[in-house]
Write a protein that holds these residues in place. Sequence first.
Motif, PDB file in Angstrom:
ATOM      1  N   GLY A 220       0.460  -0.651  -0.388  1.00 39.72           N
ATOM      2  CA  GLY A 220      -0.017   0.019   0.057  1.00 39.72           C
ATOM      3  C   GLY A 220       0.650   1.333  -0.334  1.00 39.72           C
ATOM      4  N   ASN A 221       0.544   2.399   0.198  1.00 39.28           N
ATOM      5  CA  ASN A 221       0.751   3.496   0.105  1.00 39.28           C
ATOM      6  C   ASN A 221       1.833   3.684   0.726  1.00 39.28           C
ATOM      7  OD1 ASN A 221       1.158   6.106  -0.995  1.00 39.28           O
ATOM      8  ND2 ASN A 221      -0.993   7.232  -0.659  1.00 39.28           N
ATOM      9  N   TRP A 222       2.780   4.808   0.988  1.00 36.74           N
ATOM     10  CA  TRP A 222       3.758   4.751   1.886  1.00 36.74           C
ATOM     11  C   TRP A 222       3.314   5.114   3.603  1.00 36.74           C
ATOM     12  CZ3 TRP A 222       6.396   8.078  -2.034  1.00 36.74           C
ATOM     13  CH2 TRP A 222       7.196   7.399  -3.051  1.00 36.74           C
ATOM     14  N   ASP A 223       1.995   5.959   3.358  1.00 34.61           N
ATOM     15  CA  ASP A 223       1.775   6.179   5.307  1.00 34.61           C
ATOM     16  C   ASP A 223       1.601   4.930   5.783  1.00 34.61           C
ATOM     17  OD1 ASP A 223      -1.314   4.703   4.013  1.00 34.61           O
ATOM     18  OD2 ASP A 223      -1.189   6.616   3.863  1.00 34.61           O
ATOM     19  N   ARG A 224       1.521   4.154   5.201  1.00 34.47           N
ATOM     20  CA  ARG A 224       1.334   2.329   5.915  1.00 34.47           C
ATOM     21  C   ARG A 224       2.433   2.004   6.605  1.00 34.47           C
ATOM     22  NH1 ARG A 224      -2.921  -0.909   2.633  1.00 34.47           N
ATOM     23  NH2 ARG A 224      -4.389  -0.023   2.531  1.00 34.47           N
ATOM     24  N   GLU A 254       6.425  -1.490  -9.059  1.00 38.30           N
ATOM     25  CA  GLU A 254       6.111  -0.703  -9.459  1.00 38.30           C
ATOM     26  C   GLU A 254       6.245  -0.794 -11.542  1.00 38.30           C
ATOM     27  OE1 GLU A 254       9.141  -0.869  -8.243  1.00 38.30           O
ATOM     28  OE2 GLU A 254      10.133   1.463  -7.125  1.00 38.30           O
ATOM     29  N   ARG A 259      -2.711   1.067  -9.546  1.00 41.98           N
ATOM     30  CA  ARG A 259      -3.017   1.036  -8.410  1.00 41.98           C
ATOM     31  C   ARG A 259      -1.847   2.116  -7.504  1.00 41.98           C
ATOM     32  NH1 ARG A 259      -8.068  -1.013  -5.711  1.00 41.98           N
ATOM     33  NH2 ARG A 259      -6.146  -2.988  -4.883  1.00 41.98           N
ATOM     34  N   ILE A 260      -1.998   2.703  -6.441  1.00 41.19           N
ATOM     35  CA  ILE A 260      -0.235   3.042  -5.249  1.00 41.19           C
ATOM     36  C   ILE A 260      -1.460   1.780  -4.060  1.00 41.19           C
ATOM     37  CG2 ILE A 260      -2.263   4.310  -3.834  1.00 41.19           C
ATOM     38  CD1 ILE A 260       1.330   4.043  -4.440  1.00 41.19           C
ATOM     39  N   GLU A 261      -2.044   1.144  -4.031  1.00 41.59           N
ATOM     40  CA  GLU A 261      -2.719   0.146  -2.986  1.00 41.59           C
ATOM     41  C   GLU A 261      -2.836  -0.803  -3.288  1.00 41.59           C
ATOM     42  OE1 GLU A 261      -5.151   1.855  -4.623  1.00 41.59           O
ATOM     43  OE2 GLU A 261      -5.749   3.342  -3.140  1.00 41.59           O
ATOM     44  N   TYR A 263       0.976  -1.245  -3.892  1.00 41.90           N
ATOM     45  CA  TYR A 263       2.761  -1.090  -4.411  1.00 41.90           C
ATOM     46  C   TYR A 263       3.054  -2.248  -3.122  1.00 41.90           C
ATOM     47  CZ  TYR A 263       6.937   1.918  -4.254  1.00 41.90           C
ATOM     48  OH  TYR A 263       8.352   2.385  -4.389  1.00 41.90           O
ATOM     49  N   THR A 265       6.368  -2.725  -0.744  1.00 45.19           N
ATOM     50  CA  THR A 265       7.521  -1.922  -0.489  1.00 45.19           C
ATOM     51  C   THR A 265       8.530  -2.771   0.645  1.00 45.19           C
ATOM     52  OG1 THR A 265       6.759   0.688   0.071  1.00 45.19           O
ATOM     53  CG2 THR A 265       8.863   0.034   1.406  1.00 45.19           C
TER      54      THR A 265
END
Length: 275
Positions: A220-224, A254, A259-261, A263, A265
Amino acid sequence: MLREKPKLFTIGQFAALHGINKKTLMWYDEIGLFKPAFIHEENGYRLYSYYQSTELEVILLLRDMNVPIRDIQEFMKNRSAGSMADLLRDKISELDRTIQGLKAVRSKLCSRRREMTELLDLDLSEISLIEREPQYLATVQTSPEKSLEDEIELILEQTKKYQLPRMYQTPYGSMLPVENLLARRFEDYSKLFIELPDTQNRMGLHRCPGGVYLRAFCIGNWDRLPARYEAILRYAEQHHLQFSGYAYEIGINELVIDRIEDYITKIEIPVLNFN
């Protein structure tokens, strides 16, 4: 004994003899690079002698090496063993650079394929310990005050410095100092990094040590990421692990998401005290 008259070939025959199109010979004639031995007075047909084959093969060899026509014309005017040796030396050096570049691309593709294959089998919720070989990275300093545009500019400078492919074809990521991780300053990154292919000149590069690493993934997004780092710290406490250096973050999918969801990392952190 009379010497046999040299055999003459039509343009089609001579082109076939050398595996090229007759239009190529017509063009070479028009630009003055390679002219026929004779032109028939009555019908204007171009005729070529067998003895011209060597000259044409030199031209075709140079074209195979992507030597520009202008340079070939100049070379053919002053053809010698010395000038041929110089030209071949330069082209061999150019070819060596191309081969090195292709090897780097192949290595990158193999790495990407390996990552995609691993993704199919990995439990992305799992935190695990892995073995890693040493690796060298090009790094740039960053801080929360720097904008995304500034960070991209820094990365682009490094790709040019090390003659790397385009930014999005070169694996890059972020480095979070372990002291910031332990202090739960999860967004306080200190460096950005670019993965480098094998390089002989390691001066000024950051060395990722070989050994045991903790590996985890965040979807998910980097805020996770903060929540994932909390889980990593709990895992380290339960297993009595000590970290050193940096947490290395890098996106691994990438190229295959919309969708960024989705993604992913990858986080890897050197473990200091694992036996």
